[in-house]
Design an enzyme around this catalytic site. Structure first.
Site, mmCIF file in Angstrom:
data_model
loop_
_atom_site.group_PDB
_atom_site.id
_atom_site.type_symbol
_atom_site.label_atom_id
_atom_site.label_comp_id
_atom_site.label_asym_id
_atom_site.label_seq_id
_atom_site.Cartn_x
_atom_site.Cartn_y
_atom_site.Cartn_z
ATOM 1 N NE ARG A 110 -11.073 -5.765 -8.059
ATOM 2 C CZ ARG A 110 -9.960 -5.774 -7.315
ATOM 3 N NH1 ARG A 110 -8.920 -6.528 -7.691
ATOM 4 N NH2 ARG A 110 -9.872 -5.037 -6.226
ATOM 5 N NE ARG A 167 -5.301 -8.513 1.550
ATOM 6 C CZ ARG A 167 -4.061 -8.155 1.848
ATOM 7 N NH1 ARG A 167 -3.315 -8.936 2.618
ATOM 8 N NH2 ARG A 167 -3.549 -7.027 1.384
ATOM 9 C CB SER A 182 -11.188 2.909 3.591
ATOM 10 O OG SER A 182 -11.815 1.671 3.403
ATOM 11 N NE ARG A 212 -9.859 -10.331 -0.750
ATOM 12 C CZ ARG A 212 -8.885 -9.433 -0.627
ATOM 13 N NH1 ARG A 212 -9.027 -8.408 0.198
ATOM 14 N NH2 ARG A 212 -7.761 -9.569 -1.315
ATOM 15 C CB SER A 267 -12.600 1.390 -3.141
ATOM 16 O OG SER A 267 -11.215 1.135 -2.999
ATOM 17 C CB SER A 268 -9.643 4.291 0.731
ATOM 18 O OG SER A 268 -8.876 3.097 0.671
ATOM 19 C CD GLN A 269 -7.156 -0.125 -3.908
ATOM 20 O OE1 GLN A 269 -7.426 -0.321 -5.084
ATOM 21 N NE2 GLN A 269 -6.697 -1.075 -3.117
ATOM 22 C CB SER A 280 -0.923 0.013 1.218
ATOM 23 O OG SER A 280 -1.843 -1.046 1.166
ATOM 24 C CG ASP A 333 -7.184 -5.318 2.429
ATOM 25 O OD1 ASP A 333 -8.204 -5.639 1.794
ATOM 26 O OD2 ASP A 333 -6.321 -4.533 1.985
#
Length: 406
Positions: free
Chosen positions: A98, A365, A172, A322, A144-146, A23, A291
């Site tokens: 996505r 993960r 996030s 997930r 999403s923080s991304q 990250s 995560d």
């Protein structure tokens, strides 16, 4: 590559050096490309960071980032402001499922030129780099923080910087603060107040070397290992008590699961303590650190402890869904799981089926979260080399703890 993890009674005490946070690394790689005066130490050796470096060094029009979701988001913003350059950004089959529309819409607000090659809202995308004139953008705060970090990372290179208004409740937050802290580390001024992020413009930064902290998400698997052992100690480097990473909350969370954390000289020592009350349900809001949800759920299952995890809405658009993947694999092992769009509830159970094959769904993960269960039963991991996405040395490090990896 498929692996068998044989049941072991306990772990060997050891000192392990964990690779740098992907990250932090991926954020700094974008900043380094914008400001070559920056040097980076302890860069992550993950696939994601390797793909990011290759993409940033490439002069080709077609850039394939495979499964690297962070790279897709950050590079979309980066190439959008590379004036005069045309880039087609694509990825794996799952990556093309996505969503990217929220980020593309935000960049379009700024005046960027991005179009979809196949399906509206999804990669691959065609980016024609421009010098966008607008310096204000707004988007939903619960995304999403991304997406938000992608905008923050290119903000200082814009003529007037950038003002980002987040609408609604922000999720996030630690990842946004991480990005802001790294910007400040390299000499870029910014603020985050009242749902407004403001980043000031700067053309050149002073030369500086930034040291990447090791990855707390990777540390989570060793917290799980120590929690599931009868007794054990593992020391990990290099970590800071005042970490930028939201997953540093592990030290407090796992104290409730029987693991004590000691900080000393940029290392953490994890020690099994006998204070676990398995009768209580572990309730956690993980909206700031989603995560680590897989690791925590599997730890609780191995301990026979019920848990209720919320704030997990972003997990449905990761390498796999997930939440659904966790439900399927834990129930194969004998557990009982119920999920919603943003939560997971695990019932307490002392039954763990042995010699079950865990499917990983192309998700690093999933492989690493289930591996610690070898302290309870033998199991198989399909597509085990998927760990290279974030932690290529994972199986070798387990062997150092006396795990039997065949």
């Amino acid at each position: 590559m498929n692996l068998k993890l044989s049941h072991i009674s306990n772990i060997k005490n050891n000192n392990l050096q964990i690779t740098g946070s992907k990250s932090e690394t991926n954020r700094l790689l974008i900043l380094q490309s914008l400001y070559p005066e920056i040097e980076i130490d302890n860069i992550s050796n993950s696939d994601d960071s390797r793909l990011m470096r290759a993409a940033l060094a490439s002069n080709e029009e077609l850039i394939d980032i495979h499964h690297a979701g962070t790279a897709m988001r950050f590079l979309t913003a980066y190439f959008a402001v590379k004036n005069g350059r045309t880039t087609v950004l694509t990825g794996s089959k799952r990556m093309q499922e996505r969503p990217i529309k929220i980020l593309v819409d935000a960049l379009t607000q700024l005046g960027c030129d991005i179009s979809y090659v196949k399906n509206e809202g999804y990669p691959p995308i065609k980016i024609v780099g421009k010098n966008p004139e607008n310096h204000k953008v707004s988007l939903a705060a619960n995304v999403s923080s991304q997406y938000i970090s992608a905008l923050m990372l290119i903000a200082s290179s814009l003529p007037n910087g950038l003002e980002i208004t987040l609408e609604g409740k922000v999720t996030s937050v630690p990842y946004i603060n991480m990005t802001l802290s790294l910007l400040k580390d390299v000499g870029i001024n910014g603020s985050f107040e009242n749902n407004i992020i403001h980043i000031e413009p700067i053309k050149i930064v002073s030369p500086k070397t930034v040291v990447v902290e090791s990855d707390w998400s990777s540390a989570s698997y060793f917290y799980s290992i120590v929690a599931l052992s009868d007794f054990g100690t593992v020391t990990l480097g290099s970590y800071k008590q005042d970490s930028y990473q939201g997953d540093a909350s592990l030290s407090k969370i796992y104290k409730r699961l029987g693991v004590e954390t000691t900080f000393k000289e940029n290392r953490i020592t994890l020690k099994k303590i006998n204070s676990l009350d398995s009768s209580d349900i572990l309730e956690l809001d993980l909206s700031n650190s989603p995560d680590i949800a897989q690791t925590i759920a599997v730890t609780c299952f191995g301990l026979g402890k019920a848990c209720y995890l919320t704030g997990l809405h972003t997990l449905k658009i990761k390498e796999t869904d997930r939440l659904e993947a966790l439900k399927i694999e834990i129930e194969k092992l004998g557990g009982e799981v119920s999920i919603t769009d943003d939560s997971l509830k695990l019932s307490a159970s002392t039954l763990i089926n042995s010699d079950i094959t865990i499917d990983t769904y192309h998700d690093h993960r999933m492989a690493m979260a289930f591996a610690p269960l070898a302290l309870r039963v033998s199991l198989f991991i399909n597509d085990a080399d998927v760990v290279s996405k974030s932690y290529p040395d994972f199986w070798d490090d387990l062997k150092k703890l006396d795990f039997k990896v065949l």
